[in-house]
Design a protein around this motif. Structure first.
Motif, PDB file in Angstrom:
ATOM      1  N   LEU A  40      19.520 -16.549  10.884  1.00 26.03           N
ATOM      2  CA  LEU A  40      18.480 -17.289  10.171  1.00 26.03           C
ATOM      3  C   LEU A  40      17.232 -17.342  11.039  1.00 26.03           C
ATOM      4  O   LEU A  40      17.322 -17.504  12.259  1.00 26.03           O
ATOM      5  N   VAL A  41      16.080 -17.177  10.409  1.00 23.76           N
ATOM      6  CA  VAL A  41      14.857 -17.321  11.188  1.00 23.76           C
ATOM      7  C   VAL A  41      13.942 -18.331  10.508  1.00 23.76           C
ATOM      8  O   VAL A  41      13.721 -18.300   9.303  1.00 23.76           O
ATOM      9  N   ASP A  42      13.485 -19.300  11.319  1.00 18.17           N
ATOM     10  CA  ASP A  42      12.562 -20.326  10.848  1.00 18.17           C
ATOM     11  C   ASP A  42      11.153 -19.830  11.134  1.00 18.17           C
ATOM     12  O   ASP A  42      10.881 -19.334  12.224  1.00 18.17           O
ATOM     13  N   LEU A  43      10.274 -19.929  10.151  1.00 17.28           N
ATOM     14  CA  LEU A  43       8.924 -19.382  10.319  1.00 17.28           C
ATOM     15  C   LEU A  43       7.871 -20.477  10.160  1.00 17.28           C
ATOM     16  O   LEU A  43       8.139 -21.514   9.560  1.00 17.28           O
ATOM     17  N   PRO A  44       6.681 -20.230  10.691  1.00 19.72           N
ATOM     18  CA  PRO A  44       5.590 -21.184  10.477  1.00 19.72           C
ATOM     19  C   PRO A  44       5.250 -21.266   8.993  1.00 19.72           C
ATOM     20  O   PRO A  44       5.459 -20.303   8.257  1.00 19.72           O
ATOM     21  N   GLY A  45       4.733 -22.410   8.575  1.00 18.45           N
ATOM     22  CA  GLY A  45       4.388 -22.592   7.175  1.00 18.45           C
ATOM     23  C   GLY A  45       3.177 -21.769   6.781  1.00 18.45           C
ATOM     24  O   GLY A  45       2.334 -21.445   7.619  1.00 18.45           O
ATOM     25  N   CYS A  46       3.106 -21.381   5.510  1.00 19.59           N
ATOM     26  CA  CYS A  46       1.920 -20.656   5.043  1.00 19.59           C
ATOM     27  C   CYS A  46       1.699 -20.981   3.586  1.00 19.59           C
ATOM     28  O   CYS A  46       2.635 -21.259   2.849  1.00 19.59           O
ATOM     29  N   LEU A  47       0.431 -20.967   3.159  1.00 16.50           N
ATOM     30  CA  LEU A  47       0.102 -21.260   1.767  1.00 16.50           C
ATOM     31  C   LEU A  47       0.228 -20.009   0.918  1.00 16.50           C
ATOM     32  O   LEU A  47       0.500 -20.067  -0.268  1.00 16.50           O
TER      33      LEU A  47
ATOM     34  N   GLY B  32       8.458 -32.382  12.529  1.00 17.07           N
ATOM     35  CA  GLY B  32       7.491 -33.470  12.576  1.00 17.07           C
ATOM     36  C   GLY B  32       6.768 -33.548  11.257  1.00 17.07           C
ATOM     37  O   GLY B  32       6.693 -32.562  10.533  1.00 17.07           O
ATOM     38  N   ASN B  33       6.269 -34.743  10.933  1.00 20.67           N
ATOM     39  CA  ASN B  33       5.632 -34.933   9.641  1.00 20.67           C
ATOM     40  C   ASN B  33       4.146 -34.590   9.742  1.00 20.67           C
ATOM     41  O   ASN B  33       3.284 -35.439   9.605  1.00 20.67           O
ATOM     42  N   TYR B  34       3.854 -33.341  10.015  1.00 23.08           N
ATOM     43  CA  TYR B  34       2.477 -32.869  10.134  1.00 23.08           C
ATOM     44  C   TYR B  34       2.491 -31.400   9.754  1.00 23.08           C
ATOM     45  O   TYR B  34       3.373 -30.671  10.205  1.00 23.08           O
ATOM     46  N   PRO B  35       1.570 -30.960   8.903  1.00 23.36           N
ATOM     47  CA  PRO B  35       1.607 -29.545   8.527  1.00 23.36           C
ATOM     48  C   PRO B  35       1.209 -28.663   9.701  1.00 23.36           C
ATOM     49  O   PRO B  35       0.097 -28.786  10.211  1.00 23.36           O
ATOM     50  N   GLY B  36       2.096 -27.817  10.154  1.00 24.96           N
ATOM     51  CA  GLY B  36       1.746 -26.925  11.252  1.00 24.96           C
ATOM     52  C   GLY B  36       2.456 -27.268  12.544  1.00 24.96           C
ATOM     53  O   GLY B  36       1.914 -27.083  13.624  1.00 24.96           O
ATOM     54  N   ILE B  37       3.679 -27.802  12.465  1.00 21.91           N
ATOM     55  CA  ILE B  37       4.426 -28.103  13.682  1.00 21.91           C
ATOM     56  C   ILE B  37       5.005 -26.804  14.252  1.00 21.91           C
ATOM     57  O   ILE B  37       4.916 -26.536  15.440  1.00 21.91           O
TER      58      ILE B  37
END
Ligand SMILES: Nc1nc2c(ncn2[C@@H]2O[C@H](COP(=O)(O)OP(=O)(O)OP(=O)(O)O)[C@@H](O)[C@H]2O)c(=O)[nH]1
Ligand SMILES: [Mg+2]
Lengths: 623, 85
Positions: free
Chosen positions: A57-64, A33-38
């Motif tokens: 493969l592992v997909d992870l939450p976004g982080c700065l 989704g086009n929102y930071p933190g999906i």
């Protein structure tokens, strides 16, 4: 084990396209989704490189950065360091960066380099970089960083093969470098970005900027926001009626088939007035539930959701929350479980707890069938869809406003944060909705709903049918037979308790069954109120709503008058009848006490509100 | 914290991002205050360019082609100087 496949981890800022890339590589179904933190939790898949090697493969939450403190970023940090039980430490990291904003993304890449793990940089969103007039030089970037760099466009599947090829193993670990302090890291990042992605001009106005001027305008923006919310509810009533008609017709046809093929008897009765009626009464609301998910998906996909969060921040601040709590609360309108999970992106622990506490009061889609059954009864079934939508909006508003009110009280009691938190949010570029993703998400949710209808709801409907058919009495009088059955006895027993709320024993029974799942209420009502008519074959099958609306008390007064229907509505607005939610709350809040407290509080509140509404309503109606 | 490398005299001529004019480009000269770590992670770093797009309780800026909304209190901790157009 030595021959387990190696684990590759996707790491990057929120909203750069990690989940998109995950799906492109593995053919998986991670939510995009086009929102930071999906993405707020890790998700695993696997794929093969062109050389035939299998990689996990592992997909992870976004982080700065790797030291963020919100729970979603903590998932990422722990995954990278191999601290998650079910997940080994990754053997390779793919750092996903936004090519159009390298200055902002490279500090994280450098932080990852310092881990000393093999690293590949996925230079995503090259299309946006080109649009912005950036001169990208992946080779220079690769040279500067000392790791492979692969330009790609994850959403169009471009560059995926090249990325797979670059994952040749064993990958050399990057030369150990230590910038040691964050300032040095940033300076390096900016220097590299200036070399690898030269900006022609500092800024040029994009379509998103122009759209934002209207959509984030202090007055116009709110008008658009309210209009969008109204259209959302209005369309749930109007567009969905066509497929609902089909489901209804299918249901009638099915009853006809069964009645034609089987001799009269208990089994036929179970099929027609038990299963088909009961499950059908719930399934009929499938189109509306799908519409709700569709709309929320649309808001997320276009990028409007972040704008809504921005607009709502000022309002949310008055109740002690922030704009960050908006997406969790809005998604709770669809289902409280993803809503509660989404609170992981809220940095303030106290705000997160409060948001989790009130999230179930955002009416979820499981309540839709109940509302859709009751609202037309309230209006006598004659009003236009616009009026119905307004009442529906009122129902949602009531739950929401009470939630805000409680949030405010609770936030006041919890006190301020130890570290003051400020609102900050990336506003992604607008984009055309990604119909494929939205459709898939809607279908997934539809399938989940049907599974529920086929298991929990079906089971309860069958039990209920049996409970009101057996034990048989010798009497031929249906009323006497009913009072002899289990349901008859139970409802006689609970009638004195629920009578002050305006319910009779059968409605009370239906309410109790709905603690298994809210939608069950509609199925239970269909089964419980189909008794009187089931011996009359010639009578056309009334829609369940009309049948219920015609019910009377023994003294002849209508059973479902306005105070009684209002009382039911209010009960369903406030009651927390969803065990999975309670379980998720316990996990996310890290405390069973919090979850059970929430359940008890909401149930008592619902019963009390219901009592007040019925008693006051009856007084007004009687005077 | 890292000491600011900008002489005091020059610091006086800087404005905070929260008071800066909408629609203008600025260069970030100093980020200091309790929220500076968060701000830097988000992309508000010294020497980068920023354009302020909207005022308000939360202001909207564009840094390196990304639109960011930040609260006014945070924006007060970002000191900028105008960039000649
Ligand atoms: N223009 C463009 N958009 C992209 C590209 N890759 C992904 N997107 C879009 O970026 C948005 C975010 O994608 P996601 O895959 O959900 O991002 P994510 O990194 O998983 O985000 P979080 O889970 O929130 O951290 C989606 O709307 C994608 O369609 C790309 O190469 N070009
Ligand atoms: Mg994701």
């Amino acid at each position: 084990m030595t021959d387990r496949s190696e684990l590759v981890a996707l790491v990057g800022h929120p909203n750069v396209g990690k989940s998109t890339l995950f799906n492109a590589l593995t053919g998986g179904r991670a939510k995009v989704g086009n929102y930071p933190g999906i993405t707020v939790d890790f998700q695993q898949g696997s794929f093969r490189t062109p050389h035939g090697r299998r990689l996990e493969l592992v997909d992870l939450p976004g982080c700065l950065s790797l030291d963020g403190d919100s729970p979603d970023q903590e998932v990422t940090r722990r995954a990278i360091h191999g601290e998650i039980e079910q997940l080994p430490a990754p053997d390779l990291v793919i750092a996903v960066v936004d090519a159009s904003s390298l200055e902002r993304h490279l500090p994280l890449v450098i932080e990852l380099l310092e881990l000393g793990k093999p690293l590949v940089v996925a230079l995503n969103r090259v299309d946006l970089a080109e649009r912005d007039g950036l001169r990208l030089e992946p080779d220079k970037l690769s040279e500067e960083l000392g790791v492979p760099v692969v330009p790609l466009r994850a959403d169009a599947g471009k560059g995926i093969v090249e990325l797979k090829q670059s994952l040749r193993t064993p990958l050399p670990a990057p030369s150990q470098r230590d910038w040691s302090d964050t300032a040095a890291r940033r300076d390096t990042a900016h220097r590299i970005a200036a070399v690898a992605a030269r900006r022609a001009t500092a800024h040029h106005e994009t379509t998103s900027d122009r759209l934002d001027r209207v959509l984030l305008h202090p007055v116009l923006g709110w008008l658009v926001f309210l209009a969008i919310m109204f259209v959302l509810f209005w369309s749930i009533f109007s567009f969905a009626s066509v497929p609902m008609g089909w489901i209804e017709a299918g249901q009638e046809w099915l009853v006809g088939v069964v009645e034609g093929a089987m001799a009269e008897g208990d089994l036929r009765d179970l099929l027609t007035s038990g299963i088909i009626e009961g499950v059908g009464a719930v399934v009929i609301f499938l189109p509306q539930i799908l519409m709700l998910f569709f709309f929320i998906g649309l808001l997320e996909s276009t990028g409007y959701m972040a704008r809504a969060a921005y607009l709502m921040d000022g309002f949310m601040a008055r109740v002690g929350l922030s704009g960050k709590a908006f997406l969790p609360l809005l998604s709770s309108y669809a289902c409280a479980i993803p809503g509660v999970m989404a609170t992981r992106t809220i940095p303030s622990a106290k705000e997160r707890l409060v948001t989790i506490f009130v999230a179930p009061w955002m009416s979820c889609s499981a309540r839709l069938p109940v509302y859709l059954l009751l609202i037309p009864m309230l209006l006598g079934g004659r009003e236009s869809t616009a009026v119905q939508s307004l009442v529906m909006l009122g129902v949602y508003a009531l739950g929401t406003l009470t939630a805000f009110f409680v949030a405010r009280l609770l936030r006041g009691r919890l006190g301020p944060d130890e570290v003051e938190q400020h609102f900050m949010l990336e506003l992604p570029s607008y984009q055309a909705p990604q119909w494929g993703y939205i459709l898939r998400h809607v279908l997934d949710r539809g399938a989940a709903f049907l599974r529920k209808a086929g298991t929990v709801i079906l089971g309860i409907v069958i039990l209920l049918w049996a409970a009101q058919t057996y034990p048989k009495s010798d009497s031929d009088d249906p009323a006497e037979q009913l009072s002899h059955t289990v349901v008859g006895r139970v409802s006689d027993a609970i009638e004195p308790v629920v009578r002050p709320l305006g319910f009779d024993g059968r409605t009370g029974t239906a309410v109790i069954t709905s603690f298994a799942a809210r939608e069950v209420f509609v199925g239970s009502m269909a089964v419980l109120f189909s008794v009187d008519e089931s011996d009359d074959e010639a009578e056309t099958r009334d829609r369940i709503r009309e049948r219920i609306a015609a019910e009377t008390w023994p003294d002849g007064s209508p059973m479902f008058d306005i105070p009684a229907v209002l009382s039911l509505l209010v009960f369903y607005i406030y009651a927390l009848q969803c065990l999975p939610t309670t379980a998720v709350v316990a996990r996310e809040a890290g405390s069973w006490k919090w979850a059970i407290g929430q359940f008890v509080f909401m149930s008592l509140f619902a019963a009390l509100a219901s009592l007040v509404v019925y008693q006051v309503g009856s007084l007004i109606a009687g005077s | 914290m890292k000491p600011a490398r900008i002489p005091d005299l020059e610091l006086d001529s800087l404005t905070s991002l929260s008071k800066a004019r909408v629609g203008c480009d600025f260069q970030i000269r100093a980020v200091s205050g309790p929220g500076c770590d968060q701000l830097r992670k988000l992309g508000f770093c010294e020497s980068l360019q920023v354009r302020k797009l909207a005022h308000g309780r939360n202001l909207i800026c564009s840094v390196c082609g990304t639109r960011l909304a930040v609260s006014r209190q945070l924006a007060e901790q970002v000191l900028v100087s105008p960039v000649a157009a």
